[in-house]
Enzyme design. Structure first.
Site, PDB file in Angstrom:
ATOM      1  N   HIS A 185      -6.429   8.912   2.671  1.00  0.00           N
ATOM      2  CA  HIS A 185      -5.818  10.232   3.928  1.00  0.00           C
ATOM      3  C   HIS A 185      -7.467  11.505   4.237  1.00  0.00           C
ATOM      4  CE1 HIS A 185      -2.087   8.186   4.246  1.00  0.00           C
ATOM      5  NE2 HIS A 185      -3.361   7.023   4.394  1.00  0.00           N
ATOM      6  N   ARG A 228       1.195  -1.009  -0.093  1.00  0.00           N
ATOM      7  CA  ARG A 228      -0.406   0.126   0.162  1.00  0.00           C
ATOM      8  C   ARG A 228       0.755   1.057   0.193  1.00  0.00           C
ATOM      9  NH1 ARG A 228      -4.561   3.537   1.645  1.00  0.00           N
ATOM     10  NH2 ARG A 228      -4.264   4.453   4.023  1.00  0.00           N
TER      11      ARG A 228
END
Length: 305
Positions: free
Chosen positions: A276, A253
């Site tokens: 995010h 990731r």
């Protein structure tokens, strides 16, 4: 440096930690060293022999100065936190043995531990991993599952928990996958043909029938695949091929983001892909926005075949 009565208290404190609190020898030694550093600093700070009165009257400025000195000496956040815990423990012992009343030290919070990002892998390490992950599994469908899952994580930046929650419903959209991640944050990630093709091949030979809402990645007994099981496969891979020790499902990731950045993708788009930053709901996500995200992603992504 220390008054003899202080050393006696320290000895009693150590016995208390071992006999009553059942602390390990390693912890007691570490705590003792931390307290020793604190008292040495107190001696330096006061330019005097450390007595019980110095310990009782230690103010917040002295304690914060000690913590700051440790920080300047490049102690890790974990070491600074442990040091403060050790000194607090000693003060709590003094409270328990009626040496002092409540002290200001208990109002000081430990510094927040720095959350270290996992290291990314080189593109060469990723290519080796994707090429050879199929060698582990012993059964054809398991081998294909491993490859499909690893490519999925690297090609989308999904967390392992998110990847293992993918269902057949997620596969219905031909252009992108909609993920609800941590904190119920929604994000949209474009499908790359290689990902959908591998998942389709895997599902064609999967020996278990699945409902539309069931996770597609299964263990050998047909239950939902667990992260620990998949990471064990990666351990075999990295040991045999001498790959970096930090190679885990999560490192793919992180590599996804690092490699996109290296290939010219902008930080804003990467943040969106990683989840995010909050995105609007799919309905409010304009076609232009989706097309832009797909364009940035597919043009920058290292593996597009």
């Amino acid at each position: 440096m220390l008054d003899t009565s202080i050393q006696e208290l320290i000895n009693k404190w150590q016995q208390y930690l071992i006999l009553q609190k059942n602390y390990s020898h390693h912890t007691v030694v570490s705590y003792n060293n931390d307290l020793k550093h604190f008292l040495e600093f107190m001696h330096y700070y006061n330019s005097d022999l450390v007595t019980i009165n110095h310990i009782k009257t230690a103010d917040i400025r002295l304690i914060r100065s000690w913590l700051a000195k440790r920080n300047c000496n490049n102690f890790t956040t974990s070491s600074i936190s442990r040091g403060l815990s050790a000194v607090k423990n000693f003060y709590k012992f003094l409270e328990k043995t009626t040496q002092l009343n409540s002290h200001i030290i208990f109002s000081i919070k430990s510094p927040k531990k720095t959350k270290l990002l996992p290291k990314s892998l080189s593109e060469d390490d990723v290519v080796i991993s994707l090429k050879h992950i199929e060698e582990y599994g012993n059964v054809k469908w398991v081998e294909l599952r491993n490859k499909a899952l690893l490519v999925l994580i690297y090609a989308t930046g999904l967390r392992i928990s998110e990847a293992l929650s993918i269902t057949k419903l997620h596969l219905q959209n031909l252009e992108f996958i909609r993920i609800i991640g941590k904190g119920s944050k929604e994000r949209i990630i474009p499908w790359l043909p290689i990902v959908k093709n591998l998942i389709t091949q895997y599902l064609e030979i999967l020996p278990y029938k699945l409902g539309e809402n069931e996770p597609i990645f299964r263990g050998k007994q047909g239950k939902k695949l667990q992260p620990t099981v998949f990471n064990r496969e990666l351990i075999k891979l990295k040991r045999f091929y001498g790959l970096p020790e930090h190679l885990t499902a999560h490192s793919f990731r992180h590599s996804f983001a690092s490699h996109l950045l290296e290939h010219g993708a902008d930080l804003r788009s990467i943040q969106e892909l990683l989840g995010h930053k909050s995105l609007s709901t799919t309905q409010n996500y304009t076609k232009t926005s989706i097309k832009h995200l797909v364009s940035v992603y597919t043009s920058a992504y290292p593996i597009k075949k």
